[in-house]
Design a protein around this motif. Sequence first.
Motif, PDB file in Angstrom:
ATOM      1  N   THR A   1       1.108  81.910 -75.704  1.00 47.76           N
ATOM      2  CA  THR A   1       1.963  82.455 -75.275  1.00 47.76           C
ATOM      3  C   THR A   1       2.641  82.614 -73.462  1.00 47.76           C
ATOM      4  OG1 THR A   1       0.461  84.629 -76.246  1.00 47.76           O
ATOM      5  CG2 THR A   1       1.594  85.430 -75.272  1.00 47.76           C
ATOM      6  N   LEU A   2       1.318  82.290 -72.915  1.00 49.84           N
ATOM      7  CA  LEU A   2       3.173  82.015 -71.551  1.00 49.84           C
ATOM      8  C   LEU A   2       3.773  80.966 -71.423  1.00 49.84           C
ATOM      9  CD1 LEU A   2       2.159  82.050 -68.433  1.00 49.84           C
ATOM     10  CD2 LEU A   2       0.792  79.902 -68.412  1.00 49.84           C
TER      11      LEU A   2
ATOM     12  N   ILE B   1      -9.163  80.195 -78.420  1.00 47.04           N
ATOM     13  CA  ILE B   1      -8.722  81.580 -77.999  1.00 47.04           C
ATOM     14  C   ILE B   1      -7.841  80.728 -76.332  1.00 47.04           C
ATOM     15  CG2 ILE B   1      -9.629  83.002 -76.498  1.00 47.04           C
ATOM     16  CD1 ILE B   1     -11.776  83.290 -78.605  1.00 47.04           C
ATOM     17  N   ILE B   2      -8.086  79.958 -75.574  1.00 49.07           N
ATOM     18  CA  ILE B   2      -7.536  79.769 -74.620  1.00 49.07           C
ATOM     19  C   ILE B   2      -6.304  78.444 -75.470  1.00 49.07           C
ATOM     20  CG2 ILE B   2      -7.446  77.929 -73.056  1.00 49.07           C
ATOM     21  CD1 ILE B   2     -10.344  78.577 -73.166  1.00 49.07           C
TER      22      ILE B   2
ATOM     23  N   ALA C   1      -4.131  81.758 -75.750  1.00 44.61           N
ATOM     24  CA  ALA C   1      -3.342  82.289 -74.229  1.00 44.61           C
ATOM     25  C   ALA C   1      -2.180  81.376 -73.427  1.00 44.61           C
ATOM     26  CB  ALA C   1      -4.715  82.960 -73.347  1.00 44.61           C
TER      27      ALA C   1
END
Length: 144
Positions: free
Chosen positions: A29-30, A22-23, A26
């Motif tokens: 995407t960044l 999950i990290i 994220a």
Amino acid sequence: MLKGFKNFMMRGDVVIVAVGLIIALAFSTLIKAFTDNVINPIITRAQGGHSAGLGWQLGDAGNDATYLNIGSFISALIYFVIFMAVVYFLIVVPYKVVQAHRGITVFGDPAPAKTCPACLSEDIPEAASKCRYCGTDQPVVGRG
């Protein structure tokens, strides 16, 4: 059957991997936004003029299907390197430290191995006296 699945899902390692994934998503995407909005314009500007990007038109002008876009490849390569660095330094390194405190070695060097002269298996432990696959006696590897 469901109880076994529940036990599997509640293991600490599975939860750690899920949180790490999950990290990582994220951060993906960044980093994708960074490469699309910062790196791509820089690469496009490197070509100069009013070009669509860093690359060559192989067919009719304005046809995106025949445009060889090297800039997008360079951007994807930069994205990959940044993403892997983020995963390594923010997930792998802390995980190694936590596991080391627990007395568990993860992502370590593989154990020394030798090749069986009879069946050519390459994963025989260095201290083994017989091959696990064909049973052939193994030569003793001297240490020192």
